[in-house]
Each structure stands twice: as C-alpha cells, then as structure tokens.
Scaffold this active site. Structure first.
Site, PDB file in Angstrom:
ATOM      1  N   LYS A   1     -13.683  -7.839   2.820  1.00  0.00           N
ATOM      2  CA  LYS A   1     -12.639  -6.892   3.176  1.00  0.00           C
ATOM      3  C   LYS A   1     -13.226  -5.542   3.011  1.00  0.00           C
ATOM      4  O   LYS A   1     -13.628  -5.129   2.140  1.00  0.00           O
ATOM      5  CB  LYS A   1     -11.556  -6.898   1.963  1.00  0.00           C
TER       6      LYS A   1
HETATM    7  C1  E4P Z   1      -3.522  -7.763   0.786  1.00  0.00           C
HETATM    8  O1  E4P Z   1      -4.500  -8.217   1.078  1.00  0.00           O
HETATM    9  C2  E4P Z   1      -3.246  -7.072  -0.301  1.00  0.00           C
HETATM   10  O2  E4P Z   1      -3.939  -7.418  -1.294  1.00  0.00           O
HETATM   11  C3  E4P Z   1      -1.750  -7.190  -0.889  1.00  0.00           C
HETATM   12  O3  E4P Z   1      -1.097  -7.910   0.119  1.00  0.00           O
HETATM   13  C4  E4P Z   1      -1.186  -5.698  -1.122  1.00  0.00           C
HETATM   14  O4  E4P Z   1       0.067  -5.911  -1.642  1.00  0.00           O
HETATM   15  P1  E4P Z   1       0.962  -4.782  -2.357  1.00  0.00           P
HETATM   16  O5  E4P Z   1       1.345  -3.634  -1.615  1.00  0.00           O
HETATM   17  O6  E4P Z   1       1.986  -5.665  -3.026  1.00  0.00           O
HETATM   18  O7  E4P Z   1      -0.053  -4.384  -3.575  1.00  0.00           O
END
Ligand code: E4P
Length: 217
Positions: free
Chosen positions: A83
C-alpha cells in the site's frame, strides 16, 4: 463484490473467515498501532490465514523509500499487496513496484483524477475513502461512481476498492455502483445481517411457537 476486512485484529478476521466472508484484508499504520503487535508478526499471521490479498502500508514519504519498504513488506508473504499513498512519489513507487509484478494498493484517494493517475501507474487496487469524504460533507459514494465510469470508459484493470466504509448502507451502495471490492471493519460486515423486522418477526414466531407447546428436538 469481494469483501476485504479492514483490521489487523486476527481474532475478528478468523471469525468472519470461518463464514467465508473474507476475500482479503487491508491494514494501515493506525490499524497496526491499534493491534499493539509487530507489523511483520501480525501481517504474517493474517497472510497465513487468508490466501487473498493482504494490504500492508509503507510509511516513507519519498518514492525510493516506499519502494524499499514495499519490497521488504513483500518478503512477508506472496499475497502481500503493497500500500502506497496517493502522492506523486506514491505514484512513482506504484509504477516501479507494479512493474516488478507486485500487487499495489494506492490508498488515500479522494478524487477521480487521483484514481485516473493510479490506474495509469499500474495500480492493482485504488482505495477511495468514502467515510472521510462524507465526514467533510462531500459525497464519498459519488466518487466511487465517478471512478467506475472512468475506468469502464477506458477498460482500466485497476480494481476499485471502496474504503473508509462506516455503515452497512455503504456496502450495498458500493455494490450497486459496481465497486470491485469493499473493505470494511468487522462490525460493519456483521451489521449487514441486522434488520429490525427480522428481529421482530423472529420474536413473533417464537411467541406463537411457545404457545403450541411443541418441541423440534
Ligand atoms: C483502507 O484501506 C483504510 O485502511 C480504511 O478503510 C480507512 O478507514 P477509516 O477512514 O475509517 O479510518
């Protein structure tokens, strides 16, 4: 639509996986911190449990650092998706890492233009954050629809991974639009099973059944 679980909580992942609900997992630095565990140890455990893509996030800000961290994270298991953030350096790192045949998840996407660039850079997944857009009174779901249209216009193979999902409604809306994947916290996936009329109906059936005095077992 594939279901990814957005957590580094291995107990919660296992429970959902036993029901066949887990096609992959996403983590981020905040979720690793919340788990209180070492990134390599917890990510390895998740990768052994789930054969699908498991996203592990880099923390460097420059492309060279992201590439080095991505290669290191990829050593954890074959199903790691690296990522990287949707910055110019993140796009450079995406290009290099995807060119090496690795899965890359470009995260922190908040606009259709960003998603277009990620697809051009060879991203395997683009992660538009619905909830965080909704938080500032913008329409997160509209972004999923816009990206779907753009990718379909040109046949981009990058998978739309609807992220920052906060409710069961987000899941069905993302599925209606045609997101390839949705990643959600375990409680949201469980909430998809709830309906007040199911509870009310069950209560009525059980009351009537009790009145018959019968038993099935
Ligand atoms: C996605 O890969 C992220 O880890 C996640 O969906 C972020 O979500 P949040 O905005 O609830 O922290």
């Amino acid at each position: 639509m594939k279901f990814f679980v957005d957590t580094a909580d291995t107990k919660a992942i296992r429970e959902l996986n036993e029901l066949g609900m887990v096609d992959g997992v996403t983590t981020n630095p905040s979720l690793i911190a919340k788990s209180g565990r070492d990134i390599r140890e917890v990510t390895k455990e998740i990768c052994e449990m789930i054969p699908g893509p498991v996203s592990a996030e880099t923390v460097a800000l420059d492309a060279e650092g992201m590439v080095a961290e991505g290669r290191e994270l990829a050593k954890i298991a074959d199903n790691i998706a690296i990522k990287v953030p949707l910055t110019w350096d993140g796009l450079k790192a995406c290009k290099v890492l995807s060119g090496e045949g690795r899965m890359v998840n470009v995260t922190l996407c908040f606009s259709a233009n960003q998603a277009l660039l990620a697809a051009k850079a060879g991203a395997t997944f683009i992660s538009p954050f619905i909830g965080r857009l909704d938080d500032i009174n913008l329409d997160g779901m509209q972004l999923i629809a816009d990206i779907r249209q753009i990718y379909d216009n040109y046949g981009f193979q990058t998978q739309i991974l609807a992220a920052s999902i906060r409710s069961a409604n987000h899941m069905s809306e993302a599925a209606k639009i045609g997101a390839d994947v949705a990643t959600a916290p375990p409680n949201v996936i469980k909430a998809m099973a709830s309906h007040p009329l199911t509870d009310k109906g069950l209560e009525g059936f059980l009351k009537d059944w009790a009145a018959t005095g019968q038993k099935i077992l």
